[in-house]
Design a protein around this motif. Structure first.
Motif, PDB file in Angstrom:
ATOM      1  N   GLN A  69       0.685  -1.099   0.000  1.00 26.23           N
ATOM      2  CA  GLN A  69      -0.014  -0.015   0.134  1.00 26.23           C
ATOM      3  C   GLN A  69       0.812   1.246  -0.066  1.00 26.23           C
ATOM      4  O   GLN A  69       0.427   2.243  -0.381  1.00 26.23           O
ATOM      5  CB  GLN A  69      -1.002  -0.026   1.302  1.00 26.23           C
ATOM      6  N   GLN A  70       2.147   1.192   0.699  1.00 31.28           N
ATOM      7  CA  GLN A  70       2.794   2.398   0.625  1.00 31.28           C
ATOM      8  C   GLN A  70       3.859   2.431  -0.451  1.00 31.28           C
ATOM      9  O   GLN A  70       4.744   3.208  -0.277  1.00 31.28           O
ATOM     10  CB  GLN A  70       3.622   2.392   2.001  1.00 31.28           C
ATOM     11  N   TYR A  90      11.726   2.408  -9.968  1.00 31.68           N
ATOM     12  CA  TYR A  90      12.698   1.603  -9.270  1.00 31.68           C
ATOM     13  C   TYR A  90      13.740   2.162  -8.172  1.00 31.68           C
ATOM     14  O   TYR A  90      13.730   1.443  -7.237  1.00 31.68           O
ATOM     15  CB  TYR A  90      13.569   0.911 -10.434  1.00 31.68           C
ATOM     16  N   ALA A  91      14.215   3.170  -8.421  1.00 30.97           N
ATOM     17  CA  ALA A  91      15.207   3.840  -7.559  1.00 30.97           C
ATOM     18  C   ALA A  91      14.624   4.155  -6.308  1.00 30.97           C
ATOM     19  O   ALA A  91      15.012   4.072  -5.343  1.00 30.97           O
ATOM     20  CB  ALA A  91      15.855   5.005  -8.202  1.00 30.97           C
ATOM     21  N   ALA A  92      13.102   4.918  -6.398  1.00 30.23           N
ATOM     22  CA  ALA A  92      12.458   5.234  -5.286  1.00 30.23           C
ATOM     23  C   ALA A  92      12.146   3.874  -4.504  1.00 30.23           C
ATOM     24  O   ALA A  92      11.971   3.886  -3.502  1.00 30.23           O
ATOM     25  CB  ALA A  92      11.099   5.938  -5.626  1.00 30.23           C
ATOM     26  N   MET A  93      11.610   3.083  -5.311  1.00 28.49           N
ATOM     27  CA  MET A  93      11.273   1.629  -4.607  1.00 28.49           C
ATOM     28  C   MET A  93      12.364   0.922  -3.743  1.00 28.49           C
ATOM     29  O   MET A  93      12.231   0.481  -2.560  1.00 28.49           O
ATOM     30  CB  MET A  93      10.811   0.645  -5.606  1.00 28.49           C
ATOM     31  N   SER A 106      14.945   2.632  -2.473  1.00 26.49           N
ATOM     32  CA  SER A 106      15.020   3.595  -1.517  1.00 26.49           C
ATOM     33  C   SER A 106      14.313   3.502  -0.479  1.00 26.49           C
ATOM     34  O   SER A 106      14.610   3.325   0.887  1.00 26.49           O
ATOM     35  CB  SER A 106      15.096   5.077  -2.025  1.00 26.49           C
ATOM     36  N   TYR A 107      12.982   3.092  -0.794  1.00 27.18           N
ATOM     37  CA  TYR A 107      11.702   2.864   0.268  1.00 27.18           C
ATOM     38  C   TYR A 107      12.143   1.712   0.891  1.00 27.18           C
ATOM     39  O   TYR A 107      12.127   1.708   2.284  1.00 27.18           O
ATOM     40  CB  TYR A 107      10.697   2.745  -0.294  1.00 27.18           C
ATOM     41  N   TYR A 108      12.260   0.465   0.410  1.00 25.36           N
ATOM     42  CA  TYR A 108      12.689  -0.647   1.223  1.00 25.36           C
ATOM     43  C   TYR A 108      13.866  -0.389   1.999  1.00 25.36           C
ATOM     44  O   TYR A 108      13.888  -1.033   3.097  1.00 25.36           O
ATOM     45  CB  TYR A 108      12.689  -1.858   0.482  1.00 25.36           C
ATOM     46  N   ALA A 109      15.065   0.111   1.554  1.00 22.09           N
ATOM     47  CA  ALA A 109      16.106   0.352   2.413  1.00 22.09           C
ATOM     48  C   ALA A 109      15.711   0.943   3.826  1.00 22.09           C
ATOM     49  O   ALA A 109      16.233   1.062   4.952  1.00 22.09           O
ATOM     50  CB  ALA A 109      17.320   1.102   1.655  1.00 22.09           C
ATOM     51  N   HIS A 139       9.378   3.340 -15.528  1.00 24.32           N
ATOM     52  CA  HIS A 139       9.329   2.343 -14.181  1.00 24.32           C
ATOM     53  C   HIS A 139       7.990   2.643 -13.563  1.00 24.32           C
ATOM     54  O   HIS A 139       7.681   1.633 -13.235  1.00 24.32           O
ATOM     55  CB  HIS A 139      10.477   2.931 -13.301  1.00 24.32           C
ATOM     56  N   ALA A 140       7.587   3.731 -13.319  1.00 25.18           N
ATOM     57  CA  ALA A 140       6.118   4.178 -12.585  1.00 25.18           C
ATOM     58  C   ALA A 140       5.293   3.121 -13.177  1.00 25.18           C
ATOM     59  O   ALA A 140       4.321   2.802 -12.483  1.00 25.18           O
ATOM     60  CB  ALA A 140       6.063   5.749 -12.476  1.00 25.18           C
ATOM     61  N   ALA A 141       5.066   3.616 -14.599  1.00 27.68           N
ATOM     62  CA  ALA A 141       3.931   2.509 -14.996  1.00 27.68           C
ATOM     63  C   ALA A 141       4.059   1.074 -15.069  1.00 27.68           C
ATOM     64  O   ALA A 141       2.994   0.520 -14.562  1.00 27.68           O
ATOM     65  CB  ALA A 141       3.966   3.029 -16.586  1.00 27.68           C
TER      66      ALA A 141
END
Length: 133
Positions: A17-18, A23-26, A28-31, A86-88
């Motif tokens: 959900q969050q 890809y780079a943001a993803m 970074s998010y998980y890190a 990536h976003a799409a």
């Protein structure tokens, strides 16, 4: 055991959900969320006694999880497109679920390695030393 960690961490729902597109943001998010997720898992009452004697190295767990996650060939092939696409590609529910479970699997495996490390130091006789037959 991975399902136990996923259920206790809520990784089936909250991570998806969050999810942050790109890809780079993803990555970074998980890190960014890894330390809290790993700490919650190692603080869980079902394993905390082991980690009180040999505290989990959260940085090691997160480094391991990130390395394993980045090594996911299916995901890397899937996002091997120009960054503006990536976003799409990453916004589909099935992709978010795959990514969430892929990261959860990486994190769970690395937490289990930390459990194995802690268990090697955990006394079997309850008095603070490891019993040998």
């Amino acid at each position: 055991m991975l399902i136990f960690f996923c259920a206790s961490l809520g990784c089936f729902s909250s991570s998806a959900q969050q999810f942050v597109p790109g890809y780079a943001a993803m990555v970074s998010y998980y890190a960014g969320v890894c330390p809290a997720l790993a700490k919650d898992a190692t603080d869980d009452l079902r394993v905390s006694a082991v980690f009180r004697r040999s505290p989990a190295d959260i940085a090691r767990v997160c480094h391991c999880a990130q390395k394993a996650f980045l090594a996911d060939r299916r995901l890397r092939t899937f996002v091997d497109v120009p960054p503006n696409l990536h976003a799409a590609r990453l916004s589909k529910d099935s992709t978010r679920q795959y990514v969430s479970l892929s990261y959860s699997s990486s994190l769970g495996n690395c937490i289990m390695a930390e459990v194995d490390f802690a268990l090697a130091k955990y006394p079997l006789d309850g008095v603070g030393r490891i019993s040998h037959p």
